[in-house]
Design a protein around this motif. Structure first.
Motif: not given
Ligand code: FE
Ligand code: FE
Ligand code: ZN
Length: 276
Positions: A197-209, A247-251
């Motif tokens: 849902e996050f990916d669809k609405i915001i985009g996971l590439e926007r997640l930085k922390a 999709q989160l482990r490198d943040l």
């Protein structure tokens, strides 16, 4: 590499935070840019910054996260409160350039009864006044618990804010696990679904922390009370899944749990063992 750290006191400067982080097994950290209840910031000490940069290299600290005072409200109904938030963020961002290419997190704000649409409009206006094409810092909107009239507890609200901002390349999102659960997103039973849902609405590439906090309250409680890792309603297994998620482990992950340094050290040790 697992980037893990916690919230540290900035009262003794940057070098001290690097030392403290390293001592407790952290390779990143979060700090308040000034007294979290507002007030003016200490002048930047360039020697302190230079020593920090040396230590950061030695200790492998490549990302740090500054947190704006949580009392700022970009979307207050009072013009002077909005103006204070804008001026504080501008000042913080100019100070952030002493440590270029880092992250600055803020709470979108509370609309205090004016309605979500009006609140979002004020937040967009503020960001358009604060962000510049020249800055090297990425500004993160934190996902909120939805306490009172807080904006940013729903992914759609975050998207709407981002869509209105001119310097979108300077914007990102910080995902707070306690807040997300309090906001009604079930990361315990449906982490995949929430991330989709996050990916669809915001985009996971926007997640930085990511802020790693357990919650004292059940799903959708809108309370915002952080608990120690594994001792709340989210539980250790949820954190194990989050830190290892492809999709989160490198943040970078930041603990904001109710702890002193020893408690943080213990949680960092546990999470490191769980990281594969
Ligand atoms: Fe926060
Ligand atoms: Fe947080
Ligand atoms: Zn919180």
């Amino acid at each position: 590499m697992f980037k893990i750290g916690c919230h540290l006191s900035s009262s003794k400067g940057y070098k001290n935070m690097a030392e403290e982080a390293h001592q407790i097994g952290a390779n990143t950290f979060q700090f308040f840019t000034r007294n979290p209840r507002g007030g003016s910031a200490k002048a930047i000490d360039e020697n302190d910054i230079a020593e920090f940069q040396k230590l950061a290299q030695e200790y492998g600290i490549d990302v740090i996260l500054a947190h704006a005072p949580y009392t700022l409200n970009c979307c207050s109904d009072k013009p002077d409160v909005r103006e204070f938030a804008i001026n504080t963020m501008k000042d913080d961002l100019s100070r952030m350039e002493y440590t270029p290419n880092q992250l600055y997190n803020f709470h979108p704000g509370s609309h205090v009864g004016q309605g979500i649409e009006t609140g979002i409009k004020y937040i967009i206006d503020a960001l358009n006044m604060v962000l510049t094409a020249e800055q090297s810092t990425t500004v993160l909107l934190e996902t909120m618990a939805g306490k009172g009239s807080e904006i940013g507890s729903q992914f759609e609200e975050i998207r709407q804010i981002m869509e209105g901002v001119k310097c979108q390349d300077k914007l990102g999102v910080c995902f707070d696990t306690c807040h997300i659960s309090d906001a009604g997103y079930d990361i315990v039973n449906n982490l995949e679904g929430v991330l989709e849902e996050f990916d669809k609405i915001i985009g996971l590439e926007r997640l930085k922390a990511i802020h790693l906090n357990d919650s004292m309250n059940p799903l959708g409680a809108h309370k915002d009370r952080h608990q120690k890792i594994g001792e709340g309603t989210l539980g250790m297994e949820t954190f194990e899944k989050i830190i290892n998620h492809p999709q989160l482990r490198d943040l970078p992950f930041f603990l904001e749990t109710p702890n002193e340094l020893v408690g943080y050290e213990k949680e960092i040790g546990i999470l490191k063992k769980l990281y594969r």
